[in-house]
Motif scaffolding. Structure first.
Motif, PDB file in Angstrom:
ATOM      1  N   SER B   3       1.087  -1.217   0.242  1.00  0.00           N
ATOM      2  CA  SER B   3       0.466  -0.029   0.186  1.00  0.00           C
ATOM      3  C   SER B   3       1.093   1.494  -0.442  1.00  0.00           C
ATOM      4  O   SER B   3       1.895   1.316   0.038  1.00  0.00           O
ATOM      5  CB  SER B   3      -0.799  -0.018   1.712  1.00  0.00           C
ATOM      6  OG  SER B   3      -0.205  -0.074   2.271  1.00  0.00           O
ATOM      7  N   THR B   5       0.913   4.854   0.997  1.00  0.00           N
ATOM      8  CA  THR B   5      -0.088   6.045   1.769  1.00  0.00           C
ATOM      9  C   THR B   5       1.103   7.571   0.995  1.00  0.00           C
ATOM     10  O   THR B   5       1.259   8.119   1.985  1.00  0.00           O
ATOM     11  CB  THR B   5      -0.315   6.622   3.472  1.00  0.00           C
ATOM     12  OG1 THR B   5      -0.464   4.975   3.333  1.00  0.00           O
ATOM     13  CG2 THR B   5      -1.000   7.449   3.546  1.00  0.00           C
ATOM     14  N   CYS B  23       5.933  10.468   1.750  1.00  0.00           N
ATOM     15  CA  CYS B  23       4.411   8.950   0.900  1.00  0.00           C
ATOM     16  C   CYS B  23       5.671   8.037   2.177  1.00  0.00           C
ATOM     17  O   CYS B  23       6.517   7.790   2.592  1.00  0.00           O
ATOM     18  CB  CYS B  23       5.561   8.961  -0.583  1.00  0.00           C
ATOM     19  SG  CYS B  23       5.280   7.539  -1.613  1.00  0.00           S
ATOM     20  N   GLY B 114       0.401   5.825  -4.591  1.00  0.00           N
ATOM     21  CA  GLY B 114      -1.108   6.152  -3.410  1.00  0.00           C
ATOM     22  C   GLY B 114      -2.055   7.616  -4.336  1.00  0.00           C
ATOM     23  O   GLY B 114      -2.100   7.825  -5.968  1.00  0.00           O
TER      24      GLY B 114
END
Lengths: 115, 123
Positions: B3, B5, B23, B114
């Motif tokens: 993932s 973010t 990030c 993202g």
């Protein structure tokens, strides 16, 4: 041209109609990807072609979405019976191959609006 | 699983000020990390990438990013913002895997992006 070419650049279609989006990758690139970006969202992976291998379709959101890549070059993304939630920018990208951290090169996208 | 973010969907700085776009990522295998920039009405353009080796990578237009494994971060910086830097910036992570020998391969079809950070530069 030198870059990834997509057409049409803009498409407005009525709900329920089918649309086709075309991608011309960089010459010689064996890998081709489709992504979409909805308003205010990040990029969403759709499908990936690598040479003559079976495509990775794991990102396609429904069976209304399909893609082909003819002759290992040009690709067409087809959306059947379009819905309003299909409105997004559809981005195509290509890369030389899947090895060694090669960068993927994006086209400028096809902006789809379903009304 | 992986993932990305990006902290802050909008960042505003004054011209000449430091740019810091954050990030953080998670990845179950060694990652390859990318920053892309999207100028208005244009496609995505690669700014820089980290694969292996030096953790501080330099990209185009004076941007650089540092891979910090302990912090699972890959923040993008530029010492002095310019008006032309106004754009949307995307961080992306791609998993790698060990192929033959010790060569790292990537799985680009599994890239995760993202949500993007819009950078505004004030005069």
């Amino acid at each position: 041209g030198a870059g990834v070419s997509q057409s049409p650049s803009n498409k407005v279609t009525e709900k329920g109609k089918d649309v086709e989006l075309r991608c011309d990758p960089i010459s010689g690139h064996t890998a081709l990807y489709w992504y979409r970006q909805s308003l205010g969202q990040g990029l969403e992976f759709l499908i990936y072609f690598q040479g003559n291998s079976a495509p990775d379709k794991s990102g396609l959101p429904s069976d209304r979405f399909s893609a082909e890549r003819t002759g290992g070059s040009v690709s067409t993304l087809t959306i059947q019976r379009t819905q309003q939630e299909d409105s997004a920018v559809y981005l195509c990208a290509s890369s030389p191959d899947r090895l060694s951290g090669n960068t993927i090169y994006f086209g400028e996208g096809s902006w789809l609006t379903v009304v | 699983a992986q993932s990305v973010t990006q902290l802050g969907s909008h960042v505003s700085v004054s011209e000449g000020a430091l740019v810091l776009l954050r990030c953080n990522y998670s990845s179950s295998v060694p990652p390859y990390l990318f920053w892309y920039v999207q100028y208005p009405n244009q496609g995505l353009q690669l700014l820089l990438k980290y694969t292996t080796g030096a953790t501080l990578v330099k990209g185009i237009n004076g941007f650089e990013a540092e891979f910090k494994k302990s912090e699972t971060s890959f923040h993008l910086t530029k010492p002095s913002a310019h008006m032309s830097d106004a754009a949307e910036y995307f961080c992306a992570v791609t998993p790698s895997f060990f192929g033959k020998g010790t060569r790292l391969h990537i799985l680009p079809s599994k890239s995760t992006f993202g949500d993007g950070t819009t950078l505004t530069v004030k005069p």
